[in-house]
Scaffold this active site. Structure first.
Site, PDB file in Angstrom:
ATOM      1  N   GLU A  12       0.728  -1.234  -0.004  1.00  0.00           N
ATOM      2  CA  GLU A  12       0.178  -0.020  -0.093  1.00  0.00           C
ATOM      3  C   GLU A  12       1.057   1.254   0.086  1.00  0.00           C
ATOM      4  OE1 GLU A  12      -3.019   2.902   0.356  1.00  0.00           O
ATOM      5  OE2 GLU A  12      -2.894   0.570  -0.593  1.00  0.00           O
ATOM      6  N   HIS A  19       2.656   1.910  -3.234  1.00  0.00           N
ATOM      7  CA  HIS A  19       1.518   2.607  -4.311  1.00  0.00           C
ATOM      8  C   HIS A  19       1.404   3.944  -4.021  1.00  0.00           C
ATOM      9  CE1 HIS A  19      -2.801   3.018  -5.580  1.00  0.00           C
ATOM     10  NE2 HIS A  19      -1.886   2.727  -6.678  1.00  0.00           N
ATOM     11  N   HIS A  59      -4.691  -7.979 -16.913  1.00  0.00           N
ATOM     12  CA  HIS A  59      -5.862  -7.742 -17.331  1.00  0.00           C
ATOM     13  C   HIS A  59      -6.253  -6.281 -17.071  1.00  0.00           C
ATOM     14  CE1 HIS A  59     -10.045  -9.140 -19.068  1.00  0.00           C
ATOM     15  NE2 HIS A  59     -10.633  -8.707 -17.764  1.00  0.00           N
ATOM     16  N   HIS A  88     -20.736  -8.829 -16.425  1.00  0.00           N
ATOM     17  CA  HIS A  88     -19.390  -8.392 -17.029  1.00  0.00           C
ATOM     18  C   HIS A  88     -18.997  -9.293 -18.134  1.00  0.00           C
ATOM     19  CE1 HIS A  88     -15.308  -6.861 -17.082  1.00  0.00           C
ATOM     20  NE2 HIS A  88     -14.752  -7.946 -16.773  1.00  0.00           N
TER      21      HIS A  88
END
Length: 346
Positions: free
Chosen positions: A73, A76, A307, A246
């Site tokens: 975290e 990032h 992805h 989705h």
């Protein structure tokens, strides 16, 4: 101008890294690796040693201190902060340039709002609506940086002689593809934010009996009022409905984008437009393949990160394709640029 181009290019690469790391942080369940913001358990660095872990546990007795998640975290956050500084530098440099000022100002406003969304993601304990908005903010930053890089290039995408007015008829399809892709990205973000990616493990749809449990109302219900949204709060039928939606969205988006790519390839005369169409087609094929692997292999980590990153690249490339479609169709206004020798030779 050359330094500005270098700065935008470096920031574009950094934005890709931040998007990939953000996906990795979310997929390793590290979104709440640090329960406070902007620090981590009251410090500027994640707890690593036993004493720091003990201090963190004492400050946040209700939290489970995980150094691995905390490190993910904070890395990032630091990279996102560096990205914000780079966007600020772009804004300052753009004041002396003749092109790209509007885009630079939009980027600065967006990165400030994106920072707020990052804070709310933590303080609201991964509320799905905020998580999806944060995802969109990152994708929008990448797309705007790609546009700005083109605007600042020595030979930006512009109408190439001869102008192709017949491409005007492809513009509605291009904007439809853009809207469909945005909707599909939103569905993907909603699937991930509600921990519904691994609900269905069969193709083409879900396990037997899914149609009896499918509910649009359940799929789009807003889970509000929970103390934490980590690991999801929706029941199985809602998550399954989100996942199936989705997949339906993937079929629609693939059909619309593939049609646009084929028509651009068939009707375009300019090499630039054809190259962009090929890139969109290649990214689309890669994205579909990664999505299938996600289902068959039950969302392997690095495949899922790829992805997410491919979706961001697909959106940015589609934005550039739409820009070039407008240019080639003679829709852009302004002072025409002189024809370069390379264009004259072509």
């Amino acid at each position: 101008m050359r330094r500005a181009r270098w700065l935008v290019t470096a920031t574009l690469v950094l934005a890709l890294a931040v998007i990939a790391l953000g996906a990795y942080t979310r997929l390793t369940d590290a979104g709440l690796g640090c329960p406070d913001w902007p620090g981590c358990y009251g410090r500027l660095t994640p707890p690593a040693h036993a004493t720091h872990i003990a201090e963190a546990q004492a400050r946040f007795p209700g939290a489970e201190v995980d150094p691995f998640k905390a490190r993910n975290e904070m890395v990032h956050r630091y990279l996102a902060g560096l990205l914000g500084l780079c966007v600020l530098a772009i804004f300052v440099v753009s004041r002396r340039l003749s092109r790209g000022r509007g885009l630079a100002a939009t980027l600065l406003a967006l990165v400030v709002f994106q920072a707020a969304l990052g804070m709310w993601t933590v303080t609201m304990n991964l509320m799905p609506v905020v998580v999806v908005a944060h995802l969109f903010g990152g994708f929008a930053l990448l797309s705007l940086l790609a546009l700005l890089r083109v605007e600042l290039s020595p030979d930006p995408l512009a109408p190439l002689p001869p102008v192709e007015p017949r491409l005007v008829r492809l513009l509605p399809l291009a904007w439809l593809a853009f809207a469909v892709l945005l909707a599909q990205i939103a569905l993907g973000g909603w699937t991930s934010a509600n921990y519904a990616a691994a609900v269905c493990a069969q193709l083409p749809w879900c396990e037997g009996g899914w149609s009896q449990q499918f509910s649009l109302r359940a799929a789009f219900s807003l889970p509000l009022g929970h103390e934490s949204y980590e690991f999801g709060v929706l029941p199985y039928d809602a998550r399954m409905s989100i996942h199936v939606l989705h997949r339906i969205g993937a079929l629609i988006a693939t059909g619309v984008l593939a049609s646009l790519v084929l028509l651009c390839w068939r009707h375009a005369l300019g090499a630039c437009l054809r190259r962009l169409a090929v890139r969109v087609g290649a990214l689309l094929a890669l994205q579909v393949t990664l999505g299938l692997i996600n289902v068959l292999a039950q969302v392997p980590l690095f495949n899922a990160v790829a992805h997410n990153l491919t979706a961001a690249c697909l959106l940015a490339t589609l934005v550039l394709l739409i820009r070039q479609l407008h240019a080639s169709a003679g829709q852009r206004r302004g002072v025409p640029r002189p024809t370069s020798p390379a264009h004259a030779a072509a």
